[in-house]
Write an enzyme that holds these catalytic residues in place. Sequence first.
Site, mmCIF file in Angstrom:
data_model
loop_
_atom_site.group_PDB
_atom_site.id
_atom_site.type_symbol
_atom_site.label_atom_id
_atom_site.label_comp_id
_atom_site.label_asym_id
_atom_site.label_seq_id
_atom_site.Cartn_x
_atom_site.Cartn_y
_atom_site.Cartn_z
ATOM 1 N N TYR A 72 0.824 -1.214 0.000
ATOM 2 C CA TYR A 72 0.000 0.000 0.000
ATOM 3 C C TYR A 72 0.855 1.259 0.000
ATOM 4 O O TYR A 72 1.918 1.276 0.607
ATOM 5 C CB TYR A 72 -0.918 0.019 1.217
ATOM 6 C CG TYR A 72 -1.981 -1.041 1.246
ATOM 7 C CD1 TYR A 72 -2.251 -1.840 0.131
ATOM 8 C CD2 TYR A 72 -2.731 -1.262 2.392
ATOM 9 C CE1 TYR A 72 -3.238 -2.826 0.186
ATOM 10 C CE2 TYR A 72 -3.720 -2.246 2.449
ATOM 11 C CZ TYR A 72 -3.960 -3.012 1.345
ATOM 12 O OH TYR A 72 -4.934 -3.989 1.385
ATOM 13 N N LEU A 262 -17.803 -1.786 0.766
ATOM 14 C CA LEU A 262 -18.498 -0.723 0.032
ATOM 15 C C LEU A 262 -18.174 -0.786 -1.462
ATOM 16 O O LEU A 262 -18.501 0.137 -2.212
ATOM 17 C CB LEU A 262 -18.130 0.651 0.600
ATOM 18 C CG LEU A 262 -18.665 0.952 2.003
ATOM 19 C CD1 LEU A 262 -18.186 2.317 2.486
ATOM 20 C CD2 LEU A 262 -20.189 0.889 2.038
ATOM 21 N N GLY A 265 -16.473 2.092 -2.897
ATOM 22 C CA GLY A 265 -17.312 3.292 -2.816
ATOM 23 C C GLY A 265 -18.613 3.190 -3.579
ATOM 24 O O GLY A 265 -19.508 4.028 -3.389
ATOM 25 N N LEU A 267 -21.122 1.119 -3.260
ATOM 26 C CA LEU A 267 -22.294 0.854 -2.420
ATOM 27 C C LEU A 267 -22.628 2.000 -1.463
ATOM 28 O O LEU A 267 -23.578 1.890 -0.691
ATOM 29 C CB LEU A 267 -22.104 -0.460 -1.656
ATOM 30 C CG LEU A 267 -22.286 -1.714 -2.525
ATOM 31 C CD1 LEU A 267 -21.775 -2.963 -1.816
ATOM 32 C CD2 LEU A 267 -23.764 -1.892 -2.901
ATOM 33 N N THR A 268 -21.879 3.085 -1.525
ATOM 34 C CA THR A 268 -22.350 4.318 -0.854
ATOM 35 C C THR A 268 -23.523 4.900 -1.614
ATOM 36 O O THR A 268 -24.256 5.740 -1.075
ATOM 37 C CB THR A 268 -21.242 5.378 -0.783
ATOM 38 O OG1 THR A 268 -20.912 5.820 -2.122
ATOM 39 C CG2 THR A 268 -20.000 4.847 -0.088
ATOM 40 N N GLY A 269 -23.676 4.489 -2.866
ATOM 41 C CA GLY A 269 -24.744 5.021 -3.717
ATOM 42 C C GLY A 269 -24.353 6.256 -4.499
ATOM 43 O O GLY A 269 -25.152 6.769 -5.287
ATOM 44 N N LYS A 270 -23.126 6.743 -4.330
ATOM 45 C CA LYS A 270 -22.769 8.042 -4.920
ATOM 46 C C LYS A 270 -22.682 8.012 -6.432
ATOM 47 O O LYS A 270 -22.830 9.057 -7.080
ATOM 48 C CB LYS A 270 -21.458 8.535 -4.324
ATOM 49 C CG LYS A 270 -20.237 7.668 -4.590
ATOM 50 C CD LYS A 270 -19.039 8.184 -3.805
ATOM 51 C CE LYS A 270 -17.817 7.303 -3.955
ATOM 52 N NZ LYS A 270 -16.682 7.782 -3.100
#
Length: 418
Positions: A72, A262, A265, A267-270
């Site tokens: 990372y 998520l 990201g 599945l945050t819906g953004k």
Amino acid sequence: DPSRPWFGGSGDEREGPEAGVASVWELRADGDEVCAGSMTWGSFNGNRDEAFAQLDALWELGVNFIDTAEMYPVAFNYGETSEEWIGDWLTSRAIPREEIVIATKVNCMGVGSSDPPVKHAFDVARVEQACRQSLRRLQVEVIDLYQLHFPTRYGPGIFGWGSYVSAERFEATRLTNASMDVFEAQVLAIKNLLDLGLIRYWGLSNENAFGVTMFCLAADKLGVARPISIQNDLSLNNRVFEGDVAEACEAFGIVGLPYGTLAGGVLTGKYVDPSFAGDRSLDLARHNSQPQFQPRYNNPLVHLATAEYVALANRAGLKPLELALAWARDRPYNAAVIIGTTTVQQVKDCVAAFHLDPLPDEVNAEIDKLHEKFRSPQAAHSDKDLLFDVPFWRHHFSATARAFDDLLQCNATSAEAA
């Protein structure tokens, strides 16, 4: 927690190679099932102060479990930086070592342990070298949980697949075969670290049922403690783990520590509704700024499924993020769930989701209905290109997007009337 039998009680209740395996979870803050991920610190978060601010917020909220890796950050600027920043934060904040749990990972591509990277098969010398470098960057004397990032018998070609089919699929990326000799050699590399006192426990990552079984059988044969955890991709859009991997983990007393809950990201819906983007510009969001990175989270069928999960969350009075994280938290096989954030507000939103009550049975039933409909759309089984090229998916996605727009407009009208 009696509802989670895989914890197996306290370590003292176990015998043989797995004795003491529960202890690392007991170091976590009471009742806290959050693990702080660090994959974006050094890439999507290019400023060390941004990572420090998130770490400060996590610590203030009671999160004392951090997961990182020598590889990372990822997407770009690969390797070393995430561990270095975490080590600098631990030192600058004078965090008591006994109050925090640190997990990291070694990878067989050599990213982070040599410059230039040199591929290896998790042999004794290279794993020790990698571990010592992680210890130096993290500025600690021992790592609580040391994980094998992905199997050498697949190499990086493993990501995105939901099936095996044959070894030929991984011919171009694998570094070893799948013989018992290979598993035993890798277990001995871990034994060396345990004997040297460089790590307390070890775990697997991106593994399947065969790998879990072989590692545990090899560990038992050699008198080495079994791995205690598995860090696999798991979300509403990818429940492949719940097949025979979950069964193998239950049989060998290995608990889940999932990432990707998520879906990068999604599945945050953004990406369905920009109002869920929060305090970070959608232009900077992963799948907009780096669409070539982890495309498995971003195919049309994933967005089709996500739109329906967002609608379900709306009906349940939840944010999409809350639905996704609470669902992962409630799975009986998970000990903790890794979150990935790029802002302090995202930290607060994610941690708050873990303090919600368990999802009601009727909500879980609706989730399962959607799962039967979409069947882990993130995972490819035959051809990854088909996940992006099938024309009828685009047609259905467009129809669903229009229906979702109508739903949002209906909700807005209802709110104004109220």
